[in-house]
Motif scaffolding. Structure first.
Motif, PDB file in Angstrom:
ATOM      1  N   ILE A 114       1.802  -2.871  -1.962  1.00 62.71           N
ATOM      2  CA  ILE A 114       1.385  -1.489  -2.226  1.00 62.71           C
ATOM      3  C   ILE A 114       1.800  -0.571  -1.076  1.00 62.71           C
ATOM      4  CG2 ILE A 114      -0.637   0.019  -2.369  1.00 62.71           C
ATOM      5  CD1 ILE A 114      -0.001  -1.219  -5.021  1.00 62.71           C
ATOM      6  N   ARG A 115       1.667  -1.049   0.155  1.00 64.36           N
ATOM      7  CA  ARG A 115       2.061  -0.221   1.294  1.00 64.36           C
ATOM      8  C   ARG A 115       3.553   0.102   1.226  1.00 64.36           C
ATOM      9  NH1 ARG A 115       0.736   3.722   3.218  1.00 64.36           N
ATOM     10  NH2 ARG A 115      -1.360   2.836   3.073  1.00 64.36           N
ATOM     11  N   THR A 116       4.368  -0.871   0.830  1.00 67.94           N
ATOM     12  CA  THR A 116       5.809  -0.615   0.691  1.00 67.94           C
ATOM     13  C   THR A 116       6.067   0.406  -0.410  1.00 67.94           C
ATOM     14  OG1 THR A 116       6.321  -2.878   1.411  1.00 67.94           O
ATOM     15  CG2 THR A 116       8.042  -1.690   0.223  1.00 67.94           C
ATOM     16  N   LEU A 117       5.361   0.285  -1.534  1.00 70.40           N
ATOM     17  CA  LEU A 117       5.546   1.225  -2.644  1.00 70.40           C
ATOM     18  C   LEU A 117       5.072   2.627  -2.266  1.00 70.40           C
ATOM     19  CD1 LEU A 117       4.415  -1.096  -5.590  1.00 70.40           C
ATOM     20  CD2 LEU A 117       6.733  -0.246  -5.169  1.00 70.40           C
ATOM     21  N   VAL A 118       4.008   2.702  -1.470  1.00 68.32           N
ATOM     22  CA  VAL A 118       3.535   4.005  -0.984  1.00 68.32           C
ATOM     23  C   VAL A 118       4.582   4.634  -0.068  1.00 68.32           C
ATOM     24  CG1 VAL A 118       1.847   5.147   0.507  1.00 68.32           C
ATOM     25  CG2 VAL A 118       1.070   3.537  -1.242  1.00 68.32           C
ATOM     26  N   ASP A 119       5.123   3.836   0.849  1.00 71.26           N
ATOM     27  CA  ASP A 119       6.133   4.349   1.780  1.00 71.26           C
ATOM     28  C   ASP A 119       7.363   4.864   1.041  1.00 71.26           C
ATOM     29  OD1 ASP A 119       4.479   3.709   3.878  1.00 71.26           O
ATOM     30  OD2 ASP A 119       5.496   1.820   4.361  1.00 71.26           O
ATOM     31  N   LEU A 120       7.684   4.251  -0.099  1.00 76.82           N
ATOM     32  CA  LEU A 120       8.865   4.650  -0.876  1.00 76.82           C
ATOM     33  C   LEU A 120       8.570   5.806  -1.832  1.00 76.82           C
ATOM     34  CD1 LEU A 120      10.292   1.109  -1.735  1.00 76.82           C
ATOM     35  CD2 LEU A 120      11.258   2.768  -0.133  1.00 76.82           C
ATOM     36  N   GLY A 121       7.292   6.125  -2.027  1.00 80.02           N
ATOM     37  CA  GLY A 121       6.935   7.220  -2.916  1.00 80.02           C
ATOM     38  C   GLY A 121       6.690   6.822  -4.362  1.00 80.02           C
ATOM     39  N   TYR A 122       6.714   5.521  -4.647  1.00 76.57           N
ATOM     40  CA  TYR A 122       6.481   5.068  -6.018  1.00 76.57           C
ATOM     41  C   TYR A 122       4.998   4.879  -6.325  1.00 76.57           C
ATOM     42  CZ  TYR A 122      11.493   4.392  -6.112  1.00 76.57           C
ATOM     43  OH  TYR A 122      12.849   4.611  -6.046  1.00 76.57           O
ATOM     44  N   VAL A 123       4.177   4.863  -5.278  1.00 78.58           N
ATOM     45  CA  VAL A 123       2.721   4.799  -5.402  1.00 78.58           C
ATOM     46  C   VAL A 123       2.154   5.771  -4.362  1.00 78.58           C
ATOM     47  CG1 VAL A 123       0.675   3.343  -5.024  1.00 78.58           C
ATOM     48  CG2 VAL A 123       2.634   2.435  -6.282  1.00 78.58           C
ATOM     49  N   ARG A 124       1.003   6.353  -4.660  1.00 78.82           N
ATOM     50  CA  ARG A 124       0.342   7.198  -3.671  1.00 78.82           C
ATOM     51  C   ARG A 124      -1.130   6.822  -3.580  1.00 78.82           C
ATOM     52  NH1 ARG A 124       0.222  13.325  -5.369  1.00 78.82           N
ATOM     53  NH2 ARG A 124      -1.530  13.319  -3.930  1.00 78.82           N
ATOM     54  N   GLN A 125      -1.718   7.011  -2.401  1.00 78.28           N
ATOM     55  CA  GLN A 125      -3.138   6.723  -2.221  1.00 78.28           C
ATOM     56  C   GLN A 125      -3.930   7.998  -2.438  1.00 78.28           C
ATOM     57  OE1 GLN A 125      -4.346   5.056   1.555  1.00 78.28           O
ATOM     58  NE2 GLN A 125      -6.155   4.109   0.637  1.00 78.28           N
ATOM     59  N   GLU A 126      -4.961   7.894  -3.287  1.00 83.18           N
ATOM     60  CA  GLU A 126      -5.814   9.028  -3.610  1.00 83.18           C
ATOM     61  C   GLU A 126      -6.935   9.163  -2.575  1.00 83.18           C
ATOM     62  OE1 GLU A 126      -5.114  11.112  -6.071  1.00 83.18           O
ATOM     63  OE2 GLU A 126      -3.341   9.923  -6.572  1.00 83.18           O
ATOM     64  N   PRO A 127      -7.567  10.348  -2.507  1.00 81.79           N
ATOM     65  CA  PRO A 127      -8.712  10.509  -1.594  1.00 81.79           C
ATOM     66  C   PRO A 127      -9.832   9.501  -1.865  1.00 81.79           C
ATOM     67  CG  PRO A 127      -7.956  12.647  -2.353  1.00 81.79           C
ATOM     68  CD  PRO A 127      -7.185  11.617  -3.131  1.00 81.79           C
ATOM     69  N   SER A 128      -9.918   9.036  -3.107  1.00 83.96           N
ATOM     70  CA  SER A 128     -10.943   8.039  -3.474  1.00 83.96           C
ATOM     71  C   SER A 128     -10.622   6.649  -2.940  1.00 83.96           C
ATOM     72  CB  SER A 128     -11.060   7.966  -4.995  1.00 83.96           C
ATOM     73  OG  SER A 128      -9.849   7.488  -5.562  1.00 83.96           O
ATOM     74  N   ARG A 129      -9.430   6.517  -2.288  1.00 81.53           N
ATOM     75  CA  ARG A 129      -8.912   5.250  -1.779  1.00 81.53           C
ATOM     76  C   ARG A 129      -8.374   4.358  -2.893  1.00 81.53           C
ATOM     77  NH1 ARG A 129      -9.520   4.691   3.389  1.00 81.53           N
ATOM     78  NH2 ARG A 129      -9.073   2.447   3.340  1.00 81.53           N
ATOM     79  N   GLN A 130      -8.365   4.861  -4.120  1.00 80.58           N
ATOM     80  CA  GLN A 130      -7.642   4.169  -5.174  1.00 80.58           C
ATOM     81  C   GLN A 130      -6.161   4.506  -5.059  1.00 80.58           C
ATOM     82  OE1 GLN A 130      -9.879   5.505  -8.737  1.00 80.58           O
ATOM     83  NE2 GLN A 130     -10.385   3.336  -9.008  1.00 80.58           N
ATOM     84  N   TYR A 131      -5.354   3.822  -5.857  1.00 88.72           N
ATOM     85  CA  TYR A 131      -3.914   4.040  -5.823  1.00 88.72           C
ATOM     86  C   TYR A 131      -3.441   4.526  -7.185  1.00 88.72           C
ATOM     87  CZ  TYR A 131      -3.866   1.787  -1.300  1.00 88.72           C
ATOM     88  OH  TYR A 131      -4.100   1.494   0.030  1.00 88.72           O
TER      89      TYR A 131
END
Length: 275
Positions: free
Chosen positions: A63-80
């Motif tokens: 998930i961290r890799t996908l977040v770094d690439l922009g394919y996933v983002r972390q919400e304020p709720s800490r969900q993805y």
């Protein structure tokens, strides 16, 4: 030990539907994206772990890799949630989907003389991704990319009939089931009866529920990850019971052929990949 074997040893159980010879970390990343999509696009880590069967450290790394690439983002709720970079991929894939489906839609037009459509469930709406128009002077035209409510269209009903009833109920609560014409079904109990009928007969009808004077018949495309439906639509006087009766088996065959087309992996093979 090679990198792929190290991945195998460290990460525990293999993902569902693992492709022999595939890169495991890629398979797992795409599995997580599909789980997120099935959950409505937003999900927590605990549910990702439950659905995927992967260990939390493995999920964190992917998930961290996908977040770094922009394919996933972390919400304020800490969900993805699914990230914005997927939009460009989705737009390109939708365009190709229209191209791939065109031969099957054209056969329907040749056989029935009416316009044929391919639609996809996208969130709470149905979006038309392809159409081949009838050659008759009076014909139905649906703009590709048009988004409509699922409760008043044949394609929408065909798609909802293959969702869990609880998911259908939740979706209809969100949309509110607005009336598009005087024939639109706007009562949840009556719509539930309609969906039961669709499930029993294997096809769905829209009789002037989206547009007055238009009749449409649709079937779902089963056996693939995407939620797709194929339909034929035309002026109600031409879409007689006889035409509908002829259309249903042809639609089912088109849906089956399209499912086969979309489910067959297209690969150059290891010996043909340059580099």
């Amino acid at each position: 030990m090679t990198e792929s074997n190290l991945d195998l040893a460290a990460d525990g159980p293999q993902p569902k539907g693992r492709v022999p010879g595939g890169v495991q970390s890629l398979e797992r990343a795409f599995e997580l994206l599909e789980i997120m999509a099935d959950a409505g696009g937003v999900i927590g880590l605990s549910r990702l772990a439950q659905e995927s069967g992967l260990a939390l450290p493995t999920i964190h790394r992917l998930i961290r890799t996908l977040v770094d690439l922009g394919y996933v983002r972390q919400e304020p709720s800490r969900q993805y949630s699914l990230g914005p970079r997927l939009i460009r991929l989705g737009d390109s894939a939708s365009h190709l989907l229209g191209t791939w489906s065109r031969p099957y839609l054209s056969r329907l037009v040749d056989a029935l003389g009416e316009s044929a459509n391919l639609a996809m469930l996208d969130g709470d709406r149905v979006v038309y991704v392809a159409q081949v128009q009838s050659r008759q002077s009076m014909r139905m035209f649906t703009e590709v990319g048009r988004r409509v409510f699922p409760h008043c269209t044949a394609v929408g009903k065909a798609l909802l009939a293959h969702l869990p009833p609880s998911d259908v109920h939740t979706l209809l609560e969100r949309t509110g089931m607005p009336a598009q014409t005087e024939h639109t079904i706007t009562e949840p109990r009556r719509f539930a009866e309609e969906i039961d009928r669709v499930r029993a007969q294997g096809y769905a009808m829209d009789d002037g529920e989206q547009e007055i004077g238009v009749r449409c018949v649709a079937v779902p495309v089963l056996g693939i990850a995407n939620r797709l439906a194929v339909s034929v639509s035309g002026p109600a006087p031409r879409m007689t019971p006889d035409v509908v009766e002829r259309a249903v088996p042809l639609l089912r065959q088109a849906a089956e052929d399209l499912a086969d087309e979309l489910s067959v992996p297209r690969s150059a093979g290891p010996d043909r990949i340059a580099g």
